[in-house]
Design an enzyme around this catalytic site. Structure first.
Site, short mmCIF file in Angstrom:
data_model
loop_
_atom_site.label_atom_id
_atom_site.label_comp_id
_atom_site.label_asym_id
_atom_site.label_seq_id
_atom_site.Cartn_x
_atom_site.Cartn_y
_atom_site.Cartn_z
N LYS A 1 -9.96 1.72 14.51
CA LYS A 1 -8.61 2.05 15.01
C LYS A 1 -8.63 2.18 16.54
O LYS A 1 -7.75 1.69 17.24
CB LYS A 1 -8.11 3.37 14.39
CG LYS A 1 -7.88 3.29 12.89
CD LYS A 1 -6.74 2.36 12.54
CE LYS A 1 -6.49 2.27 11.05
NZ LYS A 1 -5.54 1.24 10.66
N GLY B 1 0.82 -1.22 0.00
CA GLY B 1 0.00 0.00 0.00
C GLY B 1 0.85 1.27 0.00
O GLY B 1 2.08 1.22 -0.11
N SER C 1 -4.38 6.15 13.77
CA SER C 1 -4.71 7.35 12.99
C SER C 1 -5.12 8.46 13.93
O SER C 1 -5.71 8.21 14.99
CB SER C 1 -5.88 7.01 12.05
OG SER C 1 -6.39 8.19 11.49
N TYR D 1 -14.69 3.65 10.54
CA TYR D 1 -13.26 3.47 10.29
C TYR D 1 -12.45 3.88 11.53
O TYR D 1 -11.60 3.13 12.03
CB TYR D 1 -12.81 4.30 9.07
CG TYR D 1 -11.31 4.49 9.01
CD1 TYR D 1 -10.47 3.40 8.78
CD2 TYR D 1 -10.73 5.75 9.21
CE1 TYR D 1 -9.09 3.58 8.74
CE2 TYR D 1 -9.36 5.92 9.16
CZ TYR D 1 -8.53 4.83 8.93
OH TYR D 1 -7.17 4.99 8.90
P1 NAD Z 1 -3.44 1.45 1.61
O1 NAD Z 1 -4.84 1.05 1.34
O2 NAD Z 1 -2.65 2.03 0.51
O3 NAD Z 1 -2.62 0.19 2.18
C1 NAD Z 1 -3.23 -0.81 2.97
C2 NAD Z 1 -2.81 -2.16 2.40
O4 NAD Z 1 -3.40 -3.21 3.17
C3 NAD Z 1 -3.26 -2.37 0.96
O5 NAD Z 1 -2.15 -2.78 0.19
C4 NAD Z 1 -4.33 -3.46 1.04
O6 NAD Z 1 -4.34 -4.28 -0.11
C5 NAD Z 1 -3.87 -4.22 2.28
N1 NAD Z 1 -4.94 -4.94 3.00
C6 NAD Z 1 -6.14 -4.46 3.41
N2 NAD Z 1 -6.82 -5.42 4.06
C7 NAD Z 1 -6.04 -6.54 4.07
C8 NAD Z 1 -6.18 -7.85 4.58
N3 NAD Z 1 -7.31 -8.25 5.20
N4 NAD Z 1 -5.18 -8.73 4.41
C9 NAD Z 1 -4.04 -8.38 3.76
N5 NAD Z 1 -3.85 -7.14 3.26
C10 NAD Z 1 -4.84 -6.24 3.40
O7 NAD Z 1 -3.45 2.43 2.86
P2 NAD Z 1 -2.30 3.37 3.45
O8 NAD Z 1 -2.65 4.77 3.16
O9 NAD Z 1 -0.97 2.84 3.07
O10 NAD Z 1 -2.56 3.14 5.00
C11 NAD Z 1 -1.87 2.14 5.74
C12 NAD Z 1 -2.45 2.09 7.13
O11 NAD Z 1 -2.36 3.39 7.72
C13 NAD Z 1 -3.92 1.69 7.18
O12 NAD Z 1 -4.13 0.87 8.29
C14 NAD Z 1 -4.63 3.02 7.36
O13 NAD Z 1 -5.86 2.87 8.02
C15 NAD Z 1 -3.62 3.80 8.20
N6 NAD Z 1 -3.76 5.26 8.04
C16 NAD Z 1 -3.69 5.83 6.79
C17 NAD Z 1 -3.84 7.21 6.66
C18 NAD Z 1 -3.82 7.86 5.29
O14 NAD Z 1 -4.28 9.00 5.17
N7 NAD Z 1 -3.27 7.23 4.25
C19 NAD Z 1 -4.04 8.03 7.79
C20 NAD Z 1 -4.07 7.42 9.03
C21 NAD Z 1 -3.92 6.03 9.15
N1 UFG Z 2 -10.89 19.05 1.26
C1 UFG Z 2 -11.45 19.88 0.30
N2 UFG Z 2 -11.74 19.33 -0.90
C2 UFG Z 2 -11.52 18.02 -1.21
C3 UFG Z 2 -10.94 17.19 -0.22
C4 UFG Z 2 -10.65 17.72 1.01
O1 UFG Z 2 -11.67 21.06 0.55
O2 UFG Z 2 -11.84 17.59 -2.34
C5 UFG Z 2 -10.52 19.62 2.58
C6 UFG Z 2 -11.24 18.99 3.75
O3 UFG Z 2 -12.47 19.64 3.97
C7 UFG Z 2 -10.21 19.20 4.87
C8 UFG Z 2 -8.86 19.10 4.15
O4 UFG Z 2 -9.14 19.35 2.78
O5 UFG Z 2 -10.34 20.51 5.39
C9 UFG Z 2 -8.20 17.73 4.28
O6 UFG Z 2 -9.12 16.73 3.88
P1 UFG Z 2 -8.67 15.21 3.62
O7 UFG Z 2 -9.89 14.47 3.16
O8 UFG Z 2 -7.48 15.18 2.73
O9 UFG Z 2 -8.17 14.71 5.05
P2 UFG Z 2 -8.97 14.59 6.44
O10 UFG Z 2 -8.20 15.40 7.43
O11 UFG Z 2 -10.39 14.86 6.30
O12 UFG Z 2 -8.84 13.03 6.76
C10 UFG Z 2 -7.60 12.33 6.65
C11 UFG Z 2 -7.89 10.85 6.28
C12 UFG Z 2 -8.58 10.17 7.41
C13 UFG Z 2 -7.78 10.31 8.66
C14 UFG Z 2 -7.52 11.78 8.95
C15 UFG Z 2 -6.62 11.93 10.15
O13 UFG Z 2 -8.69 10.79 5.13
O14 UFG Z 2 -8.67 8.79 7.13
O15 UFG Z 2 -6.88 12.40 7.83
O16 UFG Z 2 -5.49 11.14 9.99
F1 UFG Z 2 -8.47 9.78 9.67
#
Ligand code: NAD
Ligand code: UFG
Length: 358
Positions: free
Chosen positions: A152, A10, A124, A148
């Site tokens: 967490k 991912g 998160s 979601y």
């Molecule tokens: P991502 O979706 O790119 O990566 C997650 C990976 O996990 C994917 O490759 C998916 O195929 C794999 N996966 C999902 N379910 C699975 C399962 N049951 N078995 C095996 N593999 C599985 O997401 P990411 O952005 O790299 O996020 C990684 C982690 O960080 C996640 O747990 C996500 O919730 C957390 N997180 C992400 C963000 C963000 O904004 N990207 C913010 C906070 C927390």
């Molecule tokens: N925003 C826009 N237009 C868009 C998308 C976002 O104006 O098309 C704004 C949102 O309103 C917010 C800011 O941009 O003010 C950031 O939005 P994101 O959707 O990029 O991020 P969030 O902070 O809402 O949420 C992200 C992840 C969540 C995670 C959270 C905290 O999507 O999964 O950060 O880690 F939980």
């Protein structure tokens, strides 16, 4: 030292695998590719020149986890695998609870059987819910406001119970703020499916011309310019944070949560301007109504990670936007085509934009 990386294909996982391999760790990846593409792993090898074992496996299938542990001498686990879309989690909550929570319970159970009790878990900032108090430190009361986020928060509680039952465990729970950016090589980055929900993937597709304009969700918040403020963190800084957490779990026992953020907030309009500068494209936008559930301001107090993990984020928003743009420019369809195919006929980025390659 062998590290099992669940979800290693991912967005954040692939960047972390690059850092691990470059530091000489042996990496074993377990991923079911439900939200990723095996092409990402080929590129991890291209960046690092190193190979690693990959299991196309699901954490819901305990037998396969057992197979992974029986075939490898694993020292510690970094657990990224999970579903991560807030909106989708509202629509299909049971799949989120099953995938994220059952997957984690299965993993920890097998780890325990094999005596592997060192874990770095992707939590998160969403666990803090709709708090108004910024900067947010780890003592802030948790209160996730969507399925979601609750997966967490509940996993953090499960891991707490696990540690209380067996103090040989050592667990770091990393609460990420807003990861953006891409590897400076332009080879790996975020590859969202369909219409992006998050700000930076959306902005970069507008800059690339594949979407017409950005909708800014609200300009009447009590912030510097009325738009929402977030703590954007470069994915490479975040990846490096995992290596620091890994060192911590290897040298101590206990369970602790750490914010991984920069401690600085930027508004949506500031991000639009920074991206325009990096890409030399204009980003048309319209102001729309607030998005339900959005906080006005969210940024971390990252002091605990600085003091206890000896880690801090170093890359600023200009680098975050430049790296995002390089990834977008060279991979307009993400991993759906190989890198070689995507760059054929493309003007080199520095000529197209005046922007320097690293
Ligand atoms: P991502 O979706 O790119 O990566 C997650 C990976 O996990 C994917 O490759 C998916 O195929 C794999 N996966 C999902 N379910 C699975 C399962 N049951 N078995 C095996 N593999 C599985 O997401 P990411 O952005 O790299 O996020 C990684 C982690 O960080 C996640 O747990 C996500 O919730 C957390 N997180 C992400 C963000 C963000 O904004 N990207 C913010 C906070 C927390
Ligand atoms: N925003 C826009 N237009 C868009 C998308 C976002 O104006 O098309 C704004 C949102 O309103 C917010 C800011 O941009 O003010 C950031 O939005 P994101 O959707 O990029 O991020 P969030 O902070 O809402 O949420 C992200 C992840 C969540 C995670 C959270 C905290 O999507 O999964 O950060 O880690 F939980």
């Amino acid at each position: 030292m062998a590290i099992l990386v669940t979800g290693g294909a991912g967005y954040i996982g692939s960047h972390t695998c690059v850092e691990l391999l470059q530091k000489g760790y042996e990496v074993i990846i377990l991923d079911n590719f439900s939200n990723s593409n095996p092409e990402a792993l080929k590129r991890v090898t291209a960046i690092t020149g190193k190979d690693f074992k990959t299991y196309n496996a699901d954490l819901l299938d305990k037998q396969t986890i057992i197979q992974v542990f029986s075939e490898n001498e694993i020292n510690a686990v970094i657990h990224f695998a999970g579903l991560k879309s807030v909106g989708e989690s509202v629509a299909i909550p049971l799949q989120y609870y099953q995938n994220n929570m059952t997957g984690t319970v299965n993993l920890c159970e097998v780890m325990s059987w094999y005596g592997v009790k060192k874990l770095v878990f992707s939590s998160s900032a969403t666990v803090y819910g709709a708090t108004d108090k910024v900067p947010i430190d780890e003592e802030t009361t948790l209160g996730a406001i969507n399925p979601y986020g609750r997966t967490k928060q509940m996993i953090e509680e499960i891991l707490g119970d696990l540690f209380r039952s067996d103090q040989a465990w050592s667990i770091a729970m990393l609460r990420y703020f807003n990861p953006i950016g891409a590897h400076p090589s332009g080879l790996i980055g975020e590859d969202p499916n369909g219409i992006p929900n998050n700000l930076l993937p959306y902005i970069s597709q507008v800059a690339a011309g594949s979407r017409q304009r950005l909708s800014i969700f609200g300009d009447d918040y009590a912030t510097k310019d009325g738009t929402g403020v977030r703590d954007y963190i470069h994915v490479v800084d975040l990846a490096i944070g995992h290596l620091h957490a890994l060192e911590k779990v290897q040298s101590t026992q206990g369970i602790d949560a750490f914010n991984l953020g920069t401690g600085r907030g930027y508004s949506v309009l500031e991000m639009v301007r920074a991206f325009e500068k990096a890409s030399m494209k204009s980003i048309p936008y319209t102001i729309e109504r607030r998005r339900p559930g959005d906080a006005a301001v969210c940024f971390a107090n990252p002091e605990k990670a600085r003091n206890q993990l000896n880690w801090q984020a170093n890359r600023g928003i200009d680098v975050m936007c430049e790296d995002t743009w390089r990834w977008q420019y060279y991979n307009p369809v993400g991993y759906k085509e190989t890198f070689d195919k995507q760059i054929v006929g493309k003007t080199p980025l520095h000529q197209a934009t005046g922007f320097l390659m690293p």
